[in-house]
Design an enzyme around this catalytic site. Structure first.
Site, mmCIF file in Angstrom:
data_model
loop_
_atom_site.group_PDB
_atom_site.id
_atom_site.type_symbol
_atom_site.label_atom_id
_atom_site.label_comp_id
_atom_site.label_asym_id
_atom_site.label_seq_id
_atom_site.Cartn_x
_atom_site.Cartn_y
_atom_site.Cartn_z
ATOM 1 N N LYS A 44 38.099 24.038 66.777
ATOM 2 C CA LYS A 44 38.396 23.150 65.655
ATOM 3 C C LYS A 44 39.900 22.978 65.502
ATOM 4 O O LYS A 44 40.697 23.752 66.059
ATOM 5 C CB LYS A 44 37.803 23.723 64.364
ATOM 6 C CG LYS A 44 38.417 25.050 63.923
ATOM 7 C CD LYS A 44 37.762 25.564 62.651
ATOM 8 C CE LYS A 44 38.403 26.874 62.208
ATOM 9 N NZ LYS A 44 37.826 27.371 60.939
ATOM 10 N N ARG A 142 31.391 29.574 49.857
ATOM 11 C CA ARG A 142 31.776 28.216 50.260
ATOM 12 C C ARG A 142 30.494 27.452 50.559
ATOM 13 O O ARG A 142 29.638 27.327 49.693
ATOM 14 C CB ARG A 142 32.734 28.270 51.466
ATOM 15 C CG ARG A 142 34.049 28.976 51.154
ATOM 16 C CD ARG A 142 35.101 28.797 52.235
ATOM 17 N NE ARG A 142 34.597 28.927 53.597
ATOM 18 C CZ ARG A 142 35.361 29.112 54.676
ATOM 19 N NH1 ARG A 142 36.672 29.200 54.539
ATOM 20 N NH2 ARG A 142 34.835 29.227 55.882
ATOM 21 N N TYR A 277 70.795 22.467 53.505
ATOM 22 C CA TYR A 277 70.641 22.028 52.125
ATOM 23 C C TYR A 277 70.760 23.180 51.132
ATOM 24 O O TYR A 277 70.188 24.248 51.326
ATOM 25 C CB TYR A 277 69.284 21.347 51.935
ATOM 26 C CG TYR A 277 69.134 20.047 52.676
ATOM 27 C CD1 TYR A 277 70.042 19.007 52.503
ATOM 28 C CD2 TYR A 277 68.061 19.845 53.539
ATOM 29 C CE1 TYR A 277 69.898 17.804 53.176
ATOM 30 C CE2 TYR A 277 67.902 18.646 54.215
ATOM 31 C CZ TYR A 277 68.825 17.627 54.034
ATOM 32 O OH TYR A 277 68.671 16.437 54.707
ATOM 33 N N MET A 325 63.516 18.950 57.486
ATOM 34 C CA MET A 325 62.366 18.254 58.051
ATOM 35 C C MET A 325 62.371 18.250 59.576
ATOM 36 O O MET A 325 61.317 18.405 60.204
ATOM 37 C CB MET A 325 62.310 16.804 57.535
ATOM 38 C CG MET A 325 61.089 16.044 58.021
ATOM 39 S SD MET A 325 61.005 14.358 57.389
ATOM 40 C CE MET A 325 60.634 14.658 55.649
#
Length: 398
Positions: A44, A142, A277, A325
């Protein structure tokens, strides 16, 4: 390499090298731990970020009996790529591609009456006999059917559809909540509940081909949970399910993915120079900085800002300041590797490089997330494929 690889002619910004030889060895190790059970290799989420099609073929070649996916779309993509054999998918929502799944000869999970009704409708419309696995909620909370009246109703309706020739109940299954925490009381409770619910279904007339409960940690540590089939996910890719169980090396597994990038820039800066940053990192003195051209858009966790480890020039470095990013910085401490030098974010660890587990600790997460989140901008380079997995080969086993 495989047909999924399209290597550029020049140097690469970043790459994830996928060692299919290591994957095959991991599958063989896992099979040896559950010799009486069949083995499902879970592919998956694009094989946990490793590339679903080549990894599926390698797993089948190494002896996996089944493949598993979460969504039906993932399973259908494997069929479209020519992957043979048994494939199970389990994450369904109303209106899903039931007809396509039945026509593609997939095994599908059914957790409740709405799902049974939809798959029966697809079979009734001529898609064929649907192979279904009834899922029991043994305590994870679940998907899965609750024990008692709900389970009896679902099993009874499935048996009725089976007598009509619309479905074949091929499996009874559930999933552990805490198998990665050895000794957790829920493990014994879920084993007991699973035995009770499967016994009830069988007393009502179900004759399943496979009963399955064990995930990777249970396959590694709980032989009493192996039943007829084990579902191995993260362990196939050589990563330990949790530190409590042991390291990859202690478990006899080898990590399959190595993530590297090429330094985009190396420069001298003075002391007191802010980095990235927010200036959360300020150089303590004259030093050199290396720019690593991957960031959170490539799946590098921003939570590892200031803590993520990277091997450059044979030394461990740490992310300096915030991960952006598309890039982050490491303080090279005066070393001057050339632009283009390799930065190894993680790999098996036997070359001195960090591992996915090291990044997980740095980011406060699990290694599953580290490999799965590596983004599509990072090409996967599959190495050590067998000849039949190369372009033009059939791959896998019939």
């Amino acid at each position: 390499m495989t047909e999924t690889d399209a290597l550029p002619s020049g140097p690469m910004r970043a790459r994830a090298v996928i060692d299919l030889g290591a994957l095959r060895a991991n599958v063989r190790t896992l099979r040896a731990l559950a010799p009486a059970a069949q083995l499902m290799a879970v592919v998956k989420s694009d094989a946990y970020g490793h590339g679903a099609v080549p990894c599926a073929r390698a797993a089948l070649d190494a002896g996996a009996d089944w493949l598993g996916t979460a969504t039906p779309e993932e399973a259908l993509a494997l069929r479209a790529a020519g992957i043979p054999g048994r494939i199970m998918c389990w994450l369904w929502t109303p209106g899903g591609p039931w007809r396509e799944a039945v026509e593609a000869d997939l095994d599908v999970s059914v957790s409740g009456m709405w799902a049974l009704e939809e798959v029966v409708a697809a079979a009734r419309e001529g898609a064929g006999v649907a192979r279904i696995h009834l899922k029991a909620d043994t305590g994870l909370g679940r998907s899965g059917c609750q024990p008692g009246a709900d389970w009896d109703r679902l099993v009874g309706a499935a048996l009725h559809a089976e007598t009509e020739g619309l479905v074949q109940i091929t499996g009874l299954w559930s999933h552990f909540a805490c198998a990665d925490e050895p000794g957790h009381p829920s493990i014994t409770a879920q084993l007991t509940r699973f035995r009770e619910m499967t016994a009830r279904a069988e007393a009502m007339g179900v004759r399943p081909e496979v009963r399955h409960l064990a995930n990777s940690p249970a396959t590694l540590t709980l032989p009493e949970s192996h039943f007829d089939l084990v579902r191995t996910g993260i362990a196939v890719y050589g990563i330990s399910p949790s530190p409590e169980i042991g390291t990859s090396a202690e478990l006899g597994l080898r990590p399959v993915m190595t993530l590297t990038a090429s330094l985009a820039l190396v420069k001298h800066v003075p002391g007191g120079h802010g980095v990235s940053y927010g200036h959360r990192y300020v150089t303590a003195g004259d030093t050199t900085l290396g720019l690593v051209p991957v960031g959170y858009a490539d799946g590098i966790p921003r939570h590892a800002s200031g803590t993520g480890p990277v091997l450059v020039g044979g030394k461990w470095r740490t992310v300096a300041g915030r991960i952006a990013m598309d890039q982050f910085v490491v303080d090279l401490g005066g070393d001057e590797p050339p632009a283009g030098a390799e930065a190894v974010l993680f790999g098996p660890g036997d070359g001195g490089e960090p591992t996915a587990e090291d990044w997980a600790r740095a980011a406060g997460t699990i290694a599953y997330e580290i490999v799965t989140r590596v983004g599509s901008r990072v090409p996967r380079i599959h190495v050590n494929a067998l000849p039949e997995q190369a372009p033009g080969g059939h791959g896998g086993r019939a």
